[in-house]
Write a protein that holds these residues in place. Structure first.
Motif, short mmCIF file in Angstrom:
data_model
loop_
_atom_site.label_atom_id
_atom_site.label_comp_id
_atom_site.label_asym_id
_atom_site.label_seq_id
_atom_site.Cartn_x
_atom_site.Cartn_y
_atom_site.Cartn_z
N PHE A 194 0.83 -1.21 0.00
CA PHE A 194 0.00 0.00 0.00
C PHE A 194 0.86 1.26 0.00
CE2 PHE A 194 -3.72 -2.51 1.01
CZ PHE A 194 -4.69 -1.80 0.34
N VAL A 234 1.00 5.67 -1.50
CA VAL A 234 1.47 6.82 -0.73
C VAL A 234 2.69 7.48 -1.38
CG1 VAL A 234 2.27 7.65 1.50
CG2 VAL A 234 0.61 5.80 1.40
N THR A 291 -10.61 11.10 3.15
CA THR A 291 -9.18 11.32 3.02
C THR A 291 -8.60 10.15 2.21
OG1 THR A 291 -8.69 10.08 5.03
CG2 THR A 291 -9.01 12.46 5.26
N ARG A 292 -7.35 10.30 1.79
CA ARG A 292 -6.71 9.23 1.02
C ARG A 292 -6.69 7.92 1.81
NH1 ARG A 292 -1.21 11.66 0.04
NH2 ARG A 292 -0.56 9.81 -1.09
N TRP A 293 -6.43 8.07 3.11
CA TRP A 293 -6.38 6.88 3.96
C TRP A 293 -7.76 6.21 4.05
CZ3 TRP A 293 -4.33 2.88 5.85
CH2 TRP A 293 -4.81 2.28 7.00
N GLN A 294 -8.81 7.04 4.20
CA GLN A 294 -10.16 6.47 4.26
C GLN A 294 -10.50 5.76 2.95
OE1 GLN A 294 -12.12 10.08 5.40
NE2 GLN A 294 -12.64 9.29 7.44
N MET A 333 -8.47 4.38 1.06
CA MET A 333 -7.66 3.17 1.01
C MET A 333 -8.29 2.03 1.80
SD MET A 333 -3.63 3.54 1.56
CE MET A 333 -3.24 5.17 1.12
N THR A 372 -9.74 13.43 10.98
CA THR A 372 -9.42 12.42 9.97
C THR A 372 -8.02 12.62 9.39
OG1 THR A 372 -10.54 13.79 8.36
CG2 THR A 372 -11.78 11.94 9.25
N THR A 373 -7.58 13.87 9.31
CA THR A 373 -6.24 14.07 8.75
C THR A 373 -5.16 13.58 9.70
OG1 THR A 373 -6.44 16.33 9.55
CG2 THR A 373 -6.74 15.99 7.19
N LYS A 420 -5.60 11.06 11.72
CA LYS A 420 -5.66 9.61 11.54
C LYS A 420 -4.84 9.20 10.33
CE LYS A 420 -10.07 7.89 13.24
NZ LYS A 420 -11.42 7.57 12.79
N GLN A 421 -5.01 9.96 9.26
CA GLN A 421 -4.28 9.62 8.03
C GLN A 421 -2.78 9.70 8.26
OE1 GLN A 421 -5.59 10.72 4.15
NE2 GLN A 421 -3.68 11.76 3.65
N ALA A 473 -1.72 6.67 10.15
CA ALA A 473 -1.78 5.48 9.29
C ALA A 473 -0.61 5.44 8.32
CB ALA A 473 -3.10 5.46 8.52
N PHE A 474 -0.33 6.59 7.70
CA PHE A 474 0.77 6.62 6.73
C PHE A 474 2.11 6.38 7.40
CE2 PHE A 474 -1.26 9.14 2.99
CZ PHE A 474 -2.20 8.13 2.87
N LEU A 478 2.42 2.68 7.78
CA LEU A 478 2.79 2.08 6.48
C LEU A 478 4.27 2.32 6.20
CD1 LEU A 478 -0.20 2.91 4.07
CD2 LEU A 478 0.19 0.89 5.48
#
Lengths: 290, 281, 253
Positions: free
Chosen positions: A93, A98, A186-189, A191, B3-4, B6-7, B10-11, B14
């Protein structure tokens, strides 16, 4: 003109033969494993073979139970998969969704490099670095354990899982993602709510193929996991896998003896296991394409 | 939580996961190079091992590996490319084609040590080639077939369909079309696949364990019916079976093996990127 | 010597299926020597399937079926080898598909593959073929350069030269100007008009004006059926069928 037609006729027949050669080779592999393994099953039944708890091929009397070997393979594989699958999917991913540009290329070539390192080299590096380190840190009698094997095998399975998962993620139609983003996700959501579901069959197939690779792996696991043919209870004990047994014992087995044939019998079991895994993975991959 | 935020978390996870995949690669390569380069010398690469492999070089193992992979590609390349041609140019979507595809998937998945068993049963024992370079090369060739077929097929599929139509509309036969209007444009991709398969074959140990590998044979093979030492098997032997070998010798052997594999991979990558640049259709 | 009105191609009761879909329904017509026949009609009217039947390219499709007959000079094309048929019935595709090789090699490709090796002969064929498509003057200084460097219009004329190099009797044009600008289109049309002196030409086109400009006779296809087939002038000025008139006036298509 006649000559040309004849030449083309012959070439096209050769092409057809090469086309079906793969089928032929699969049949040939199975036939020859069977040819050598069948005399073993005449002596010892399948049930005693698979269910037998003791693998003493050269003691008197000999015992040919591969349960400890099967459990050894399963344990090492389980460990490897627990390590490799989450990391590989996350990595797939990260690479496909990303990171961009040069960093992406570097990461991809790094993973290609990992795939290019021969198994015996990883085994060697494991022996000189991982094994003594495990022994010291975990205070074990030996660092040659199922866990050591699992770690290296996990590493070896990663390139397979990553690249096939990446293909699956890239194959998800852009519209899915853009639809989610357009709704304010968002991009994560996007995903984890959209892309991962669409790519799931491919990711499952990737993991299956990774498992297949781990079960069939021979050299690194033989060098790292200690090779004790006893039923294991934890990851921190030495274990012996099906593959390592064949590789380690074929050299000593007397050609034409029961021990020799028993190793082919293990080969049949391995062949059947990997065959099934690959067929299932292929079904998932196929579903992903549709 | 926003949410940002959270992102971001999450990133980061990763990213850390990716790091845990890449760092071991850096570590493995770094360790090998750091400890191995001192052991590498002209003498090490070109002389026979002595004193039960504790002294001397790895020349026969290098030669054995070169013989093995060269001979294996002689078998696998023609069959692999022709199989790819069959699948991409002739095969229709029917049961036979599906069976072939399934067979290729399975050939790719068979355990390397099972290939070793198969080679032992068919080539060494049944065909009486003995434990020899020929037996080992044939075993490796079958093992490499899926890689070559898959790469060649992809390469053929990338040649525009219109080339075939144009060629046929000029009155060329089907084979002439493939031979002159399709294959030449697929060659770079096929070559890339072939080199990658060679690199893989050079590093394989399990398939040659019972089919070719000699434990300690300080002379060069005279023919393809001879046993031979091979680099990956040699590394296995000196790192597990023989005590009291200088650590740098082990590392240096590993470095040569990795070096061969990487050099071939880099070759393949160069061909592939040049192909991408040159591609105009 | 064939006379002007001799039938070069006779199509009898031709039907074509792809799987369950019937692309052409019992079509019959005759095509004369040295004429340009324009085939017009909306998408899915069967016009391209018809064209591709004349050199048997349809049979590359896995689920293709055909009934009826196509006669070339009185001979059933199914009885010819496809190689010989396609050599005599050349085809120009919708998008110019030059091969990634030099201009010279593109034009001499067919003859070389059919066994002509003499350099002098090939040089002659290349010059003659490029002349015939009005490309010679533009490229004679750079025959060794890659054909992919030519403009779209030049590429399409190169494709015409490549087909002419085989000295076919019939040339099929499958919407040959669909990707070209008006100037390039005019040049391609100019070469078509010149070529019809020696060749029989069948032109499938979406551009009714083009059909009117170059066609001697025109055929209007709709849903796999031949609706009307007459002199181009008649079709475009006084069509017999209402559907033809509507199509030409742009009411559908």
């Amino acid at each position: 003109m006649k000559l040309r037609l004849l030449k083309e006729f012959i070439i096209e027949k050769l092409i057809f033969l090469s086309g079906i050669a793969s089928i032929l080779f699969v049949i040939l592999i199975f036939t020859f494993l069977l040819k050598e393994g069948i005399s073993f099953f005449k002596e010892i039944g399948l049930k005693d073979f698979i269910g037998g708890k003791y693998w003493y091929p050269i003691s008197e009397p000999e015992r040919f139970g591969i349960l400890p070997l099967i459990l050894g393979s399963l344990l090492v594989t389980l460990g490897a998969i627990i390590i490799a699958v989450p990391l590989s999917i996350a990595c797939a991913f990260y690479i496909s969704e990303v990171v961009q540009g040069k960093a992406k290329d570097i990461l991809k070539s790094g993973i290609e490099m990992l795939a290019a390192i021969p198994s015996v080299v990883l085994g060697f590096i494991g022996i000189v670095t991982l094994v003594p380190w495990m022994k010291k840190v975990l205070n074990l009698p030996t660092g040659l354990t199922a866990l050591s094997g699992s770690i290296m095998l996990g590493l070896m399975a990663m390139p397979t899982i990553i690249s096939i998962s990446e293909d699956a993620i890239n194959a998800v139609p852009k519209a899915y993602k853009e639809g989610a983003l357009a709704l304010g996700a968002t991009r994560w959501q996007a995903m984890y709510r959209v892309v991962i579901y669409a790519a799931l069959p491919g990711i499952i197939a990737a993991s299956m193929l990774g498992i297949g690779r781990v079960i069939g792996e021979t050299m690194a696991v033989m060098m790292l996991s200690g090779n004790a043919a006893v039923i294991p209870s934890t990851l921190l004990e030495p274990v012996r896998t099906l593959t390592a047994t064949i590789a380690a014992e074929m050299g000593e087995a007397v050609h034409g003896g029961l021990h020799y044939y028993s190793l082919f019998a293990i080969g049949i079991i391995l062949f059947v296991i990997t065959f099934m895994i690959n067929v299932i993975a292929d079904i998932f991959l196929h579903r992903n394409k549709k | 939580m926003r949410t940002t935020t959270k992102q971001k978390i999450a990133f980061s996870v990763l990213f850390l996961s990716t790091l845990m995949v890449i760092l071991p690669v850096v570590f493995v390569l770094g360790t090998i190079i750091k400890n191995g380069w001192q052991g590498i010398s002209w003498e090490f690469l070109t002389s026979m091992p002595r004193d039960g492999m504790r002294q001397g070089g790895i020349y026969p193992a290098i030669v054995g590996t070169v013989y093995l992979v060269s001979l294996s590609i002689v078998f696998s390349l023609p069959i692999g490319v022709m199989a790819a041609i069959y699948l991409n140019e002739y095969a229709r979507d029917n049961l036979l084609t599906r069976l072939i595809r399934l067979a290729i998937v399975n050939l790719a998945g068979v355990s390397s040590v099972v290939y070793g068993l198969f080679g032992l049963a068919l080539f060494v024992t049944f065909m009486k080639f003995g434990v020899s370079i020929l037996s080992g090369a044939l075993t490796l060739a079958i093992m490499n077939l899926p890689v070559i077929i898959t790469a060649s097929r992809e390469s053929l599929a990338n040649v525009p369909y219109q080339f075939r139509e144009v060629s046929l509309s000029l009155g060329l036969s089907r084979w002439q079309t493939i031979r002159h209007s399709v294959l030449p444009f697929a060659i770079p991709g096929i070559l890339t696949g072939a080199i990658l398969s060679l690199a893989r074959a050079a590093g394989e140990t399990a398939p040659i364990l019972f089919t070719v590998a000699a434990f300690y044979l300080p002379k060069l093979p005279a023919s393809i019916f001879d046993q031979a030492m091979a680099l990956p098997y040699h590394l296995y032997i000196i790192s597990t079976q023989i005590p009291n070998i200088a650590v740098k010798t082990r590392y240096a052997t590993a470095m040569v093996l990795v070096g061969i594999s990487f050099t071939m991979n880099i070759f393949a990558v160069i061909i592939r990127s040049r192909l991408r640049k040159k591609k105009k259709w | 010597m064939v006379t002007q009105t001799a039938s070069k191609i006779i199509v009898k009761q031709l039907s074509i299926w792809f799987g369950k879909v019937q692309a052409l329904k019992e079509l019959s017509l005759q095509i004369h020597s040295s004429e340009i026949l324009s085939v017009i009609g909306p998408a899915n009217s069967g016009k391209t399937s018809f064209l591709r039947q004349l050199n048997r390219l349809n049979e590359l499709e896995a689920n293709f079926r055909v009934s009826g007959e196509v006669l070339l000079d009185g001979e059933d094309i199914q009885k010819l080898s496809p190689e010989i048929l396609r050599k005599n019935v050349g085809m120009i595709f919708a998008l110019p598909q030059v091969l990634p090789m030099s201009i010279y090699d593109n034009v001499s490709y067919g003859p070389r593959m059919h066994g002509i090796k003499n350099r002098g002969v090939l040089d002659g064929i290349v010059e003659e073929s490029l002349e015939a498509s009005f490309l010679w003057d533009e490229v004679k200084q750079r025959l060794k350069e890659s054909a992919t460097k030519l403009s779209g219009g030049q590429q399409q004329r190169l494709c015409i030269s490549r087909t002419l190099a085989l000295r076919p009797e019939v040339i099929l044009f499958d919407e040959p100007c669909s990707g070209l600008d008006p100037v390039s289109t005019a040049k391609v049309e100019e070469s078509m008009l010149k070529l019809k002196e020696n060749y029989t030409i069948i032109l499938v086109t979406n551009n009714t004006k083009q059909a009117a400009r170059v066609g001697d006779r025109s055929a209007f296809f709709l849903m796999g059926e031949l609706i009307e087939f007459d002199k181009t002038q008649k079709i475009f000025t006084a069509p017999a069928d209402k559907r033809t008139e509507e199509y030409i006036l742009g009411k559908f298509g």
